[in-house]
Design a protein around this motif. Sequence first.
Motif, PDB file in Angstrom:
ATOM      1  N   SER A 119      -3.026  -7.141   7.978  1.00 51.70           N
ATOM      2  CA  SER A 119      -2.700  -8.568   8.014  1.00 51.70           C
ATOM      3  C   SER A 119      -3.241  -9.247   6.759  1.00 51.70           C
ATOM      4  N   LYS A 120      -2.324  -9.741   5.940  1.00 54.82           N
ATOM      5  CA  LYS A 120      -2.749 -10.401   4.697  1.00 54.82           C
ATOM      6  C   LYS A 120      -3.482 -11.706   5.005  1.00 54.82           C
ATOM      7  N   ASP A 121      -3.124 -12.339   6.119  1.00 52.62           N
ATOM      8  CA  ASP A 121      -3.797 -13.575   6.528  1.00 52.62           C
ATOM      9  C   ASP A 121      -5.261 -13.272   6.887  1.00 52.62           C
ATOM     10  N   LEU A 156       5.457 -15.346  -2.250  1.00 50.61           N
ATOM     11  CA  LEU A 156       5.555 -15.372  -0.783  1.00 50.61           C
ATOM     12  C   LEU A 156       5.191 -13.991  -0.260  1.00 50.61           C
ATOM     13  N   LYS A 157       4.342 -13.952   0.775  1.00 52.29           N
ATOM     14  CA  LYS A 157       3.940 -12.655   1.319  1.00 52.29           C
ATOM     15  C   LYS A 157       4.082 -12.631   2.829  1.00 52.29           C
ATOM     16  N   ALA A 158       4.790 -11.616   3.315  1.00 47.39           N
ATOM     17  CA  ALA A 158       4.816 -11.383   4.758  1.00 47.39           C
ATOM     18  C   ALA A 158       3.399 -10.976   5.166  1.00 47.39           C
ATOM     19  N   GLY A 210       7.113  -6.530   1.311  1.00 45.97           N
ATOM     20  CA  GLY A 210       6.886  -7.856   1.873  1.00 45.97           C
ATOM     21  C   GLY A 210       6.419  -8.941   0.920  1.00 45.97           C
ATOM     22  N   VAL A 211       6.333  -8.629  -0.388  1.00 52.86           N
ATOM     23  CA  VAL A 211       5.900  -9.653  -1.345  1.00 52.86           C
ATOM     24  C   VAL A 211       7.084 -10.051  -2.222  1.00 52.86           C
ATOM     25  N   LEU A 212       7.350 -11.352  -2.276  1.00 46.86           N
ATOM     26  CA  LEU A 212       8.442 -11.844  -3.121  1.00 46.86           C
ATOM     27  C   LEU A 212       7.861 -12.774  -4.183  1.00 46.86           C
ATOM     28  N   ILE A 213       8.302 -12.589  -5.414  1.00 50.77           N
ATOM     29  CA  ILE A 213       7.858 -13.465  -6.501  1.00 50.77           C
ATOM     30  C   ILE A 213       9.110 -14.128  -7.073  1.00 50.77           C
ATOM     31  N   LEU A 214       9.173 -15.437  -6.934  1.00 46.39           N
ATOM     32  CA  LEU A 214      10.425 -16.146  -7.209  1.00 46.39           C
ATOM     33  C   LEU A 214      10.220 -17.243  -8.251  1.00 46.39           C
ATOM     34  N   ILE A 239       1.774 -18.276   1.348  1.00 38.86           N
ATOM     35  CA  ILE A 239       2.245 -18.766   0.049  1.00 38.86           C
ATOM     36  C   ILE A 239       1.019 -18.825  -0.844  1.00 38.86           C
ATOM     37  N   GLU A 240       1.138 -18.195  -1.998  1.00 38.08           N
ATOM     38  CA  GLU A 240      -0.025 -18.008  -2.844  1.00 38.08           C
ATOM     39  C   GLU A 240       0.208 -18.520  -4.244  1.00 38.08           C
ATOM     40  N   GLU A 241      -0.843 -18.967  -4.851  1.00 34.56           N
ATOM     41  CA  GLU A 241      -0.825 -19.308  -6.265  1.00 34.56           C
ATOM     42  C   GLU A 241      -0.555 -18.028  -7.073  1.00 34.56           C
ATOM     43  N   TYR A 242       0.226 -18.141  -8.128  1.00 30.88           N
ATOM     44  CA  TYR A 242       0.534 -16.983  -8.971  1.00 30.88           C
ATOM     45  C   TYR A 242      -0.616 -16.726  -9.942  1.00 30.88           C
ATOM     46  N   LEU A 243      -1.043 -15.471 -10.007  1.00 25.39           N
ATOM     47  CA  LEU A 243      -2.110 -15.092 -10.940  1.00 25.39           C
ATOM     48  C   LEU A 243      -1.500 -14.366 -12.126  1.00 25.39           C
ATOM     49  N   LYS A 244      -1.851 -14.801 -13.325  1.00 24.36           N
ATOM     50  CA  LYS A 244      -1.287 -14.159 -14.513  1.00 24.36           C
ATOM     51  C   LYS A 244      -2.361 -13.268 -15.133  1.00 24.36           C
ATOM     52  N   ILE A 272      -3.499  -8.729 -15.920  1.00 18.25           N
ATOM     53  CA  ILE A 272      -3.172  -7.303 -15.843  1.00 18.25           C
ATOM     54  C   ILE A 272      -3.781  -6.755 -14.558  1.00 18.25           C
ATOM     55  N   GLU A 273      -2.985  -5.917 -13.853  1.00 16.12           N
ATOM     56  CA  GLU A 273      -3.465  -5.387 -12.576  1.00 16.12           C
ATOM     57  C   GLU A 273      -4.308  -4.135 -12.753  1.00 16.12           C
ATOM     58  N   LEU A 274      -5.200  -3.942 -11.784  1.00 18.62           N
ATOM     59  CA  LEU A 274      -6.084  -2.778 -11.786  1.00 18.62           C
ATOM     60  C   LEU A 274      -6.326  -2.370 -10.336  1.00 18.62           C
ATOM     61  N   TYR A 331       1.843   2.028 -12.310  1.00 18.60           N
ATOM     62  CA  TYR A 331       3.064   1.473 -12.922  1.00 18.60           C
ATOM     63  C   TYR A 331       4.098   1.323 -11.822  1.00 18.60           C
ATOM     64  N   LYS A 332       4.312   0.086 -11.371  1.00 18.11           N
ATOM     65  CA  LYS A 332       5.047  -0.118 -10.116  1.00 18.11           C
ATOM     66  C   LYS A 332       6.564  -0.195 -10.263  1.00 18.11           C
ATOM     67  N   ARG A 333       7.052  -0.690 -11.425  1.00 19.50           N
ATOM     68  CA  ARG A 333       8.499  -0.905 -11.519  1.00 19.50           C
ATOM     69  C   ARG A 333       9.229   0.391 -11.858  1.00 19.50           C
ATOM     70  N   LEU A 342      -6.497  -5.614  -7.823  1.00 22.98           N
ATOM     71  CA  LEU A 342      -6.973  -6.870  -8.397  1.00 22.98           C
ATOM     72  C   LEU A 342      -6.251  -7.218  -9.679  1.00 22.98           C
ATOM     73  N   MET A 343      -6.384  -8.471 -10.053  1.00 25.03           N
ATOM     74  CA  MET A 343      -5.788  -8.966 -11.291  1.00 25.03           C
ATOM     75  C   MET A 343      -6.928  -9.343 -12.220  1.00 25.03           C
ATOM     76  N   ASN A 344      -6.850  -8.873 -13.452  1.00 25.66           N
ATOM     77  CA  ASN A 344      -7.789  -9.285 -14.488  1.00 25.66           C
ATOM     78  C   ASN A 344      -7.210 -10.535 -15.140  1.00 25.66           C
ATOM     79  N   ILE A 366      -5.984  -9.278  -5.321  1.00 25.61           N
ATOM     80  CA  ILE A 366      -4.600  -9.518  -4.890  1.00 25.61           C
ATOM     81  C   ILE A 366      -4.449  -9.042  -3.461  1.00 25.61           C
ATOM     82  N   GLU A 367      -5.001  -7.876  -3.193  1.00 23.32           N
ATOM     83  CA  GLU A 367      -4.891  -7.338  -1.833  1.00 23.32           C
ATOM     84  C   GLU A 367      -5.927  -6.259  -1.615  1.00 23.32           C
ATOM     85  N   TYR A 368      -6.230  -6.039  -0.331  1.00 21.04           N
ATOM     86  CA  TYR A 368      -6.992  -4.855   0.063  1.00 21.04           C
ATOM     87  C   TYR A 368      -6.023  -3.869   0.690  1.00 21.04           C
TER      88      TYR A 368
HETATM   89  P1  AMP Z   1       1.057  -6.462  -2.782  1.00 23.23           P
HETATM   90  O1  AMP Z   1       2.073  -5.866  -1.854  1.00 23.23           O
HETATM   91  O2  AMP Z   1       0.156  -7.468  -2.156  1.00 23.23           O
HETATM   92  O3  AMP Z   1       0.397  -5.393  -3.618  1.00 23.23           O
HETATM   93  O4  AMP Z   1       1.873  -7.266  -3.872  1.00 23.23           O
HETATM   94  C1  AMP Z   1       2.851  -6.607  -4.631  1.00 23.23           C
HETATM   95  C2  AMP Z   1       2.727  -7.025  -6.059  1.00 23.23           C
HETATM   96  O5  AMP Z   1       3.010  -8.410  -6.194  1.00 23.23           O
HETATM   97  C3  AMP Z   1       1.338  -6.861  -6.638  1.00 23.23           C
HETATM   98  O6  AMP Z   1       1.088  -5.567  -7.037  1.00 23.23           O
HETATM   99  C4  AMP Z   1       1.394  -7.833  -7.785  1.00 23.23           C
HETATM  100  O7  AMP Z   1       2.070  -7.258  -8.876  1.00 23.23           O
HETATM  101  C5  AMP Z   1       2.237  -8.944  -7.254  1.00 23.23           C
HETATM  102  N1  AMP Z   1       1.423 -10.045  -6.737  1.00 23.23           N
HETATM  103  C6  AMP Z   1       0.933 -10.194  -5.496  1.00 23.23           C
HETATM  104  N2  AMP Z   1       0.233 -11.330  -5.378  1.00 23.23           N
HETATM  105  C7  AMP Z   1       0.281 -11.936  -6.579  1.00 23.23           C
HETATM  106  C8  AMP Z   1      -0.267 -13.157  -7.103  1.00 23.23           C
HETATM  107  N3  AMP Z   1      -0.952 -14.004  -6.345  1.00 23.23           N
HETATM  108  N4  AMP Z   1      -0.017 -13.435  -8.386  1.00 23.23           N
HETATM  109  C9  AMP Z   1       0.703 -12.601  -9.163  1.00 23.23           C
HETATM  110  N5  AMP Z   1       1.240 -11.452  -8.730  1.00 23.23           N
HETATM  111  C10 AMP Z   1       1.028 -11.117  -7.455  1.00 23.23           C
END
Ligand code: AMP
Length: 425
Positions: free
Chosen positions: A106-108, A148-150, A158-162, A190-195, A197-199, A219-221, A278-280, A288-290
């Motif tokens: 649960s992301k919440d 947006l995250k389910a 479940g994560v949409l970035i629009l 609904i989350e603030e966008y973080l700009k 590099i992911e780690l 490398y996700k894409r 996490l995001m640097n 970003i998530e556990y």
């Molecule tokens: P997750 O399923 O939570 O790993 O999210 C999928 C991907 O969405 C992450 O690996 C990030 O690339 C991106 N993402 C999730 N949350 C954010 C955020 N708050 N800001 C920017 N990118 C995010």
Amino acid sequence: MNILLLGSGGREHAIAYKIAQSSKLSQLYVAPGNAGTLGCGINVNLNVEDFEAIKTFVLENNVEMVVVGPEAPLVAGVVDFFKNDDSLKNIAIIGPSKQGAELEGSKDYAKAFMQRYGIPTARYNTFTKETIEEGKNFLRSLNPPYVLKADGLAAGKGVLILDSLEEAEKELAEMLENAKFGNASAKVLIEEYLKGIELSVFVLTDGEHYKILPEAKDYKRIGEGDTGLNTGGMGSVSPVPFADKAFMQKVEERIVVPTVEGLAKEKIDYKGFIFIGLMNVNGDPYVIEYNVRMGDPETESVFPRIQSDVVELFSHTFNGTLDKVTLEINPQVAVCVMMVAKGYPESYPKGDVIKGIDSVCDSLVFHAGTKMNAENQVVANGGRVICVTSFADNLQDALAKSYSSVEKIEWENKYYRRDIGKDLL
Ligand code: AMP
Ligand code: GLY
């Protein structure tokens, strides 16, 4: 001792490869495993969510340790099932309890946990069908892009970035009112966008002490230059150059310590992995998530770097004595390149015969989606098929080795990214 490993991907093959090196191992069983895990132990045809069947197998085969690879059985409560059963409660099961697994389930729940312990993360709010208008107002208060995250598990989708507000409002309605991700999107964050590099940072904890394992970049894409659809991961690199001592110290102080202390304070039974995505952001880490398991394909570069006996690490994890063991890490660079089936992550063919694995000598070959066919040939059996990991003293040489090995492995519908690790050179 006899050990049962649950799962069937590249992650599990890499974990099996390390378990098989342990002096403590008598017999490794992998359920259900793949064509690659056959080289490390015996594959067992068990459903990882059928706890009664797992119990029967464990008792009949004298299994003393169970290592859980994927999140689904953890979120479904496999650890609690063991703890609450008199015949299973002394078996060393590696993974968090059902409540601990909510950090991924649960992301919440995860965000509220982070807030309670002051762990840096993006600003957010959670909405339901009843509060959709407030959700739209919250969207209007943010700058694009919109995240947006389910709330629940949605198979990584479940994560949409629009980019546009209009699209974000439409998707919010799709998720909340039309159950776009089923029950998983009954709540939406609904989350603030973080700009930045992911780690991926990995922690092994016994609920009180912890060891930070090597970090990795994923490398996700699907497409080169980080374009196209999201996948489970197309390659990984460990260590990551920007995760230097100063940065990792911030990660430990601001994230790892409060996370483990928070779990202990709430008396959450957690003996397993914590994967911190996490995001640097300009040199500061934000969660970003556990996840409550190892990453895939991060494990394929992280686990081969562990020089300590992993079974010993797992025993100390179960016994609450992780402070009594040292973690030895190979300082070399490990690079994994994932070979996938053409069409992945959408539809793709299965059953192609894979050739050339035996001709690879400079790299480790981890199977992800493979199986043996009736003629005893290794065939593709998933989107992500085979991952090739190489070591060298520097990233460039490790990449060269992996890409040369990738050329030796052939099947009809093979695809891979040619730019893994290039951004770090
Ligand atoms: P997750 O399923 O939570 O790993 O999210 C999928 C991907 O969405 C992450 O690996 C990030 O690339 C991106 N993402 C999730 N949350 C954010 C955020 N708050 N800001 C920017 N990118 C995010
Ligand atoms: N590679 C990302 C994950 O395992 O979720």
